[in-house]
Design a protein around this motif. Structure first.
Motif, mmCIF file in Angstrom:
data_model
loop_
_atom_site.group_PDB
_atom_site.id
_atom_site.type_symbol
_atom_site.label_atom_id
_atom_site.label_comp_id
_atom_site.label_asym_id
_atom_site.label_seq_id
_atom_site.Cartn_x
_atom_site.Cartn_y
_atom_site.Cartn_z
ATOM 1 N N VAL A 244 0.837 -1.206 0.000
ATOM 2 C CA VAL A 244 0.000 0.000 0.000
ATOM 3 C C VAL A 244 0.863 1.242 0.000
ATOM 4 O O VAL A 244 0.591 2.224 -0.709
ATOM 5 N N SER A 245 1.950 1.222 0.776
ATOM 6 C CA SER A 245 2.823 2.387 0.867
ATOM 7 C C SER A 245 3.524 2.664 -0.451
ATOM 8 O O SER A 245 3.590 3.810 -0.913
ATOM 9 N N VAL A 246 4.055 1.604 -1.082
ATOM 10 C CA VAL A 246 4.789 1.775 -2.340
ATOM 11 C C VAL A 246 3.863 2.213 -3.470
ATOM 12 O O VAL A 246 4.191 3.086 -4.268
ATOM 13 N N SER A 247 2.672 1.599 -3.531
ATOM 14 C CA SER A 247 1.741 1.919 -4.624
ATOM 15 C C SER A 247 0.957 3.197 -4.383
ATOM 16 O O SER A 247 0.416 3.788 -5.317
ATOM 17 N N GLY A 248 0.853 3.621 -3.105
ATOM 18 C CA GLY A 248 0.065 4.806 -2.789
ATOM 19 C C GLY A 248 -1.428 4.568 -2.813
ATOM 20 O O GLY A 248 -2.210 5.512 -2.838
ATOM 21 N N MET A 249 -1.848 3.294 -2.798
ATOM 22 C CA MET A 249 -3.272 2.951 -2.891
ATOM 23 C C MET A 249 -3.813 2.680 -1.493
ATOM 24 O O MET A 249 -4.016 1.535 -1.088
ATOM 25 N N SER A 250 -4.055 3.736 -0.738
ATOM 26 C CA SER A 250 -4.536 3.574 0.626
ATOM 27 C C SER A 250 -5.945 3.006 0.698
ATOM 28 O O SER A 250 -6.383 2.549 1.755
ATOM 29 N N ILE A 257 -3.952 -7.229 1.469
ATOM 30 C CA ILE A 257 -3.793 -8.407 2.323
ATOM 31 C C ILE A 257 -4.097 -9.683 1.548
ATOM 32 O O ILE A 257 -3.385 -10.679 1.639
ATOM 33 N N SER A 258 -5.145 -9.640 0.745
ATOM 34 C CA SER A 258 -5.526 -10.812 -0.042
ATOM 35 C C SER A 258 -4.450 -11.166 -1.064
ATOM 36 O O SER A 258 -4.052 -12.328 -1.191
ATOM 37 N N PHE A 259 -3.955 -10.148 -1.806
ATOM 38 C CA PHE A 259 -2.924 -10.400 -2.812
ATOM 39 C C PHE A 259 -1.625 -10.846 -2.157
ATOM 40 O O PHE A 259 -0.933 -11.737 -2.665
ATOM 41 N N ALA A 260 -1.255 -10.225 -1.045
ATOM 42 C CA ALA A 260 -0.021 -10.604 -0.367
ATOM 43 C C ALA A 260 -0.069 -12.063 0.066
ATOM 44 O O ALA A 260 0.897 -12.821 -0.101
ATOM 45 N N LEU A 294 -4.439 -2.751 -7.366
ATOM 46 C CA LEU A 294 -3.301 -3.641 -7.150
ATOM 47 C C LEU A 294 -3.313 -4.812 -8.132
ATOM 48 O O LEU A 294 -2.279 -5.430 -8.368
ATOM 49 N N LYS A 295 -4.465 -5.107 -8.700
ATOM 50 C CA LYS A 295 -4.582 -6.219 -9.645
ATOM 51 C C LYS A 295 -3.653 -6.038 -10.846
ATOM 52 O O LYS A 295 -3.186 -7.035 -11.421
ATOM 53 N N VAL A 296 -3.356 -4.779 -11.222
ATOM 54 C CA VAL A 296 -2.539 -4.548 -12.416
ATOM 55 C C VAL A 296 -1.113 -5.036 -12.220
ATOM 56 O O VAL A 296 -0.385 -5.235 -13.198
ATOM 57 N N PHE A 297 -0.682 -5.249 -10.983
ATOM 58 C CA PHE A 297 0.691 -5.669 -10.729
ATOM 59 C C PHE A 297 0.835 -7.190 -10.703
ATOM 60 O O PHE A 297 1.960 -7.694 -10.580
ATOM 61 N N GLU A 298 -0.257 -7.925 -10.814
ATOM 62 C CA GLU A 298 -0.195 -9.368 -10.599
ATOM 63 C C GLU A 298 0.695 -10.075 -11.612
ATOM 64 O O GLU A 298 1.516 -10.925 -11.255
ATOM 65 N N ASP A 299 0.563 -9.746 -12.895
ATOM 66 C CA ASP A 299 1.374 -10.423 -13.904
ATOM 67 C C ASP A 299 2.856 -10.202 -13.654
ATOM 68 O O ASP A 299 3.681 -11.116 -13.812
#
Length: 395
Positions: A244-250, A257-260, A294-299
């Motif tokens: 969240v901190s790196v992406s800025g998506m508060s 948490i789910s993706f992690a 955050l979904k855009v970073f999955e690939d």
């Protein structure tokens, strides 16, 4: 306000989605008529006891009188509007919706009255909620009736279902009896929960509800369950916080948490996840866009996991090998090649493009570009034919 009708069958109302098939002008008129009725909080164009004429209806619906006159016959014929017994124009769809709402309110009021009666009479068992008691009473009546089914038919159906369930609780299971030659089996066939011998079969009646005869779910499956990766919740939360901190998506904390948890379950390290997010975020911003999910970073994270696994597969050098300068150099150059190729794979996303990019830059790094697959033997053979310089040996 509702239309004056002696009879009305909601099942005959034209589905509103059929409006898609109508001409554009007709769709616009129907939409305006319905919007006007919603604003009036009515289902019919009436002013008290006064039935509005078509021209007055056109004014209410922001329509030209000639457009209204031209399209209304088709609208009435298609069923998107209708006239009541006194000639007032009304919407069958809004009227049917009103009737459904009144029916729900009536059922709710009846249920509230029933609940109050149960409470006053003391018929509510201790610890039983209203929902549980209602379900029990509905079950006595045969449960919820199906479409076109009377309450009596529902009761009979429910009784039959209960008889079938009772019969299934006492079902014969085939057990294995030792002895005899087993029948030939397909070696590729998945093992069943029971087997049958050629000589004899024993039928055992087991009560599925009896606690003394409980059968473990894994005892007869014939399969080995895949062990689940246990993750430390504190570590997952820490990685999610960094994401969240790196992406800025508060606003994506729960998704983080789910993706992690999912990515770490696939074997990703904390640094693999964070570096992949930073890299892909920079690429998106270079295109003048801003990532929002955050979904855009999955690939990119999945590619990072693959590269991480490639690096982990490189065997560690033994002490004797490290004492040999040539062997140490080969292993070092092989490690550098894996690092370079992994970076190209994360950048391009396919093995073919990664191979091409690696071949184009390998020479600049003192690496063989054609030694594929990149193995220790291939690199050793290359450096025997192309001895490295003294600087390379010292490195």
């Amino acid at each position: 306000m509702r239309p004056v009708l002696a009879e009305f069958d909601p099942s005959t109302v034209t589905p509103f989605k059929m409006l898609r098939s109508m001409p554009a002008e007709l769709r616009g008129v129907v939409t305006n008529l319905h919007d006007a009725l919603r604003e009036l909080r009515s289902t019919v164009f009436r002013a008290g006891q006064l039935v509005l004429a078509d021209g007055q209806v056109a004014t209410q619906a922001w329509l030209e009188a000639d457009v209204m006159a031209r399209t209304l016959p088709t609208i009435l014929q298609s069923g998107f509007m209708a006239r009541d017994d006194e000639g007032a124009l009304f919407s069958p769809h809004l009227y049917a919706k009103l009737l459904r709402k009144e029916d729900r309110e009536a059922r709710k009021a009846q249920a509230d009255a029933q609940w109050e009666q149960w409470q006053e009479s003391g018929d509510v068992p201790e610890g039983m909620s209203r929902k549980m008691l209602t379900a029990r009473e509905n079950g006595k009546k045969g449960g919820r009736t199906r479409k076109g089914e009377s309450p009596e038919q529902a009761r009979i159906r429910r009784a039959r279902e209960m008889e079938q369930q009772q019969a299934q609780r006492h079902m014969p299971l085939v057990a294995t009896v030792a002895g005899g030659k087993p029948a030939a089996e397909n070696p590729n066939k998945k093992p069943n929960g029971f087997s049958v011998t050629e000589n004899s079969v024993s039928s055992v009646s087991i009560d599925l509800e009896s606690e003394s005869n409980n059968i473990s779910s894994g005892s007869n499956s014939g399969e080995t369950e895949k062990p689940k990766t246990e993750l430390d919740d504190a570590l997952v939360r820490r990685v999610a916080a960094r994401m969240v901190s790196v992406s800025g998506m508060s606003d994506q904390v729960s998704f983080a948490i789910s993706f992690a948890r999912r990515w770490m379950g696939l074997g990703a390290t904390e640094e693999t996840i964070i570096s992949a997010i930073q890299k892909h975020q920079a690429a998106i911003r270079n295109n003048g866009e801003e990532p929002r999910r955050l979904k855009v970073f999955e690939d990119e994270v999945l590619r990072g996991i693959e590269a991480q696994q490639v690096m982990a597969s490189i065997p560690a050098a033994s002490a004797s090998e490290l004492n040999d300068p040539f062997t140490a150099l080969v292993k070092q150059r092989l490690h550098e090649a894996h690092v370079l190729w992994s970076g190209k794979y994360r950048l391009h996303g396919t093995m073919e493009k990664a191979d091409e990019a690696f071949a184009a830059e390998a020479g600049a790094h003192g690496l063989p570009s054609s030694a594929t697959p990149r193995t220790e033997d291939a690199y050793a053979q290359y450096y025997r034919k192309n001895p490295p310089t003294a600087e390379s040996m010292a490195a």
